[in-house]
Design an enzyme around this catalytic site. Structure first.
Site, mmCIF file in Angstrom:
data_model
loop_
_atom_site.group_PDB
_atom_site.id
_atom_site.type_symbol
_atom_site.label_atom_id
_atom_site.label_comp_id
_atom_site.label_asym_id
_atom_site.label_seq_id
_atom_site.Cartn_x
_atom_site.Cartn_y
_atom_site.Cartn_z
ATOM 1 C CG ASP A 151 -0.317 -0.078 2.530
ATOM 2 O OD1 ASP A 151 0.872 -0.434 2.588
ATOM 3 O OD2 ASP A 151 -0.987 0.212 3.541
ATOM 4 C CD GLU A 236 11.765 -1.607 9.190
ATOM 5 O OE1 GLU A 236 11.913 -1.972 10.386
ATOM 6 O OE2 GLU A 236 10.688 -1.208 8.736
HETATM 7 N N1 UDP Z 1 0.673 -7.991 5.524
HETATM 8 C C1 UDP Z 1 0.526 -9.373 5.504
HETATM 9 N N2 UDP Z 1 -0.241 -9.977 6.468
HETATM 10 C C2 UDP Z 1 -0.872 -9.263 7.455
HETATM 11 C C3 UDP Z 1 -0.710 -7.866 7.473
HETATM 12 C C4 UDP Z 1 0.080 -7.269 6.505
HETATM 13 O O1 UDP Z 1 1.066 -10.034 4.625
HETATM 14 O O2 UDP Z 1 -1.558 -9.870 8.309
HETATM 15 C C5 UDP Z 1 1.470 -7.338 4.479
HETATM 16 C C6 UDP Z 1 0.793 -6.122 3.847
HETATM 17 O O3 UDP Z 1 0.000 -6.508 2.745
HETATM 18 C C7 UDP Z 1 1.954 -5.236 3.476
HETATM 19 C C8 UDP Z 1 3.012 -5.566 4.523
HETATM 20 O O4 UDP Z 1 2.656 -6.846 5.073
HETATM 21 O O5 UDP Z 1 2.464 -5.509 2.192
HETATM 22 C C9 UDP Z 1 3.050 -4.541 5.658
HETATM 23 O O6 UDP Z 1 1.772 -4.456 6.248
HETATM 24 P P1 UDP Z 1 0.996 -3.069 6.431
HETATM 25 O O7 UDP Z 1 1.019 -2.304 5.157
HETATM 26 O O8 UDP Z 1 -0.342 -3.358 7.033
HETATM 27 O O9 UDP Z 1 1.960 -2.373 7.498
HETATM 28 P P2 UDP Z 1 2.045 -0.857 7.931
HETATM 29 O O10 UDP Z 1 1.479 -0.003 6.837
HETATM 30 O O11 UDP Z 1 1.247 -0.779 9.178
HETATM 31 O O12 UDP Z 1 3.490 -0.629 8.129
HETATM 32 MN MN MN Z 2 1.466 -0.290 4.745
#
Ligand code: UDP
Ligand code: MN
Length: 289
Positions: A151, A236
């Site tokens: 996203d 990271e």
């Molecule tokens: N993601 C996943 N399983 C989950 C939650 C997130 O595979 O249960 C993936 C999500 O699609 C994204 C990445 O892990 O590509 C990071 O997640 P997110 O964008 O929700 O994290 P944030 O924006 O909170 O850092």
């Molecule tokens: Mn995200």
């Protein structure tokens, strides 16, 4: 008799001369010929291996559509998409097929242990395992690894930047960690510190979108992987600690003064349950959203 012999000798000299000429011609023209076939080193473009974990939710197709259509504009890109699910879904399978991108589709379901909130750990590790096998095979091409959440927002310039990487490249990330921009600070072309307010004591206070790693390092360091054992926000730092030191980081995006990637987050949509609607609607379950 004497004249006849002379003629034969002359013919032999002539043939030898022609042979020398042909050999010299071939020898001389070879480098020019090779130049046309061998790509100029400046035209060599490292492959970008983009690693994206993804999971089923209402906005998944919207997010993946936006991302895949950015990636269609990137040369020499290989997308490794790992679904957080027990089996591959038709939605992701069709989206990848229709994108015409070079891709690898994997899946592994996260079984989050208590006290660990990190997303994408098992998915990214699975992608790294796949990548190691690929890099050792004849199809493996040199390049860089970029961990791309599904996203975020990626400017095309970030892909040009990361192809310059020798070891690990870093750059600012917009709208993350409670800041307009979280970024490495650069002194005399080297990373001397970081502008970060969220857990600034992290060994590398950098978001997942703020770096890329030369793919070869994953062969040099076969143990490099993400871990559930570290505290939140340390993924990271966990992967980077295996492959690089702060002194070795390569600041990109004009010495870390430009934002080419944003940690955008798609708002969780709230939709009205059909049961709560007074007016009966035509069923839409057959439509993929
Ligand atoms: N993601 C996943 N399983 C989950 C939650 C997130 O595979 O249960 C993936 C999500 O699609 C994204 C990445 O892990 O590509 C990071 O997640 P997110 O964008 O929700 O994290 P944030 O924006 O909170 O850092
Ligand atoms: Mn995200």
């Amino acid at each position: 008799m004497h004249l006849f012999n002379l003629k034969i000798i002359k013919k032999q000299y002539l043939a030898l001369g022609m042979l020398v000429f042909v050999v010299l011609f071939l020898f001389n023209s070879k480098p020019a010929f090779q130049c046309q076939l061998t790509p100029d080193s400046s035209a060599y473009l490292p492959t970008i291996y983009g690693i994206t974990p993804t999971y089923a939710r209402l906005a998944q197709k919207a997010d993946l559509t936006r991302l895949s259509q950015t990636l269609m504009l990137v040369k020499n890109f290989h997308w490794i998409v790992i679904e957080d699910s027990a089996s591959k879904t038709k939605l992701v399978e069709n989206l990848l097929k229709e994108s015409n991108l070079k891709y690898t589709h994997l899946n592994v379901k996260t079984d989050k242990p208590k006290g660990s909130s990190a997303s994408g750990v098992e998915q990214r590790n699975m992608a790294l395992d796949w990548l190691r096998g690929h890099l050792r095979s004849p199809e493996g091409t040199p390049g860089v690894v970029f961990f791309m959440d599904d996203d975020n927002t990626y400017a095309l310039k970030i892909f040009d930047e990361m192809r310059k990487i020798k070891r690990v490249g870093v750059w600012p990330v917009g709208i993350v960690g409670g800041m307009r921009v979280e970024m490495p600070l650069v002194t005399d072309g080297k990373v001397s510190g970081y502008n970060a307010v969220w857990k600034p004591y992290r060994p590398f206070p950098i978001d997942m979108a703020g770096f890329a790693i030369n793919a070869t390092l994953f062969l040099d360091f076969p143990e490099a992987k993400f871990s559930r054992k570290v505290q939140s926000g340390f993924q990271e730092s966990e992967i980077l600690k295996y492959v690089v030191t702060q002194q070795e980081l390569e600041p990109l995006a004009e010495n870390c003064t430009k934002v080419y990637v944003w940690h955008t987050r798609t708002q969780k949509p709230s939709i009205i349950s059909p049961k709560k609607l007074k007016k009966p609607l035509v069923p839409d379950n057959h439509i993929e959203v």
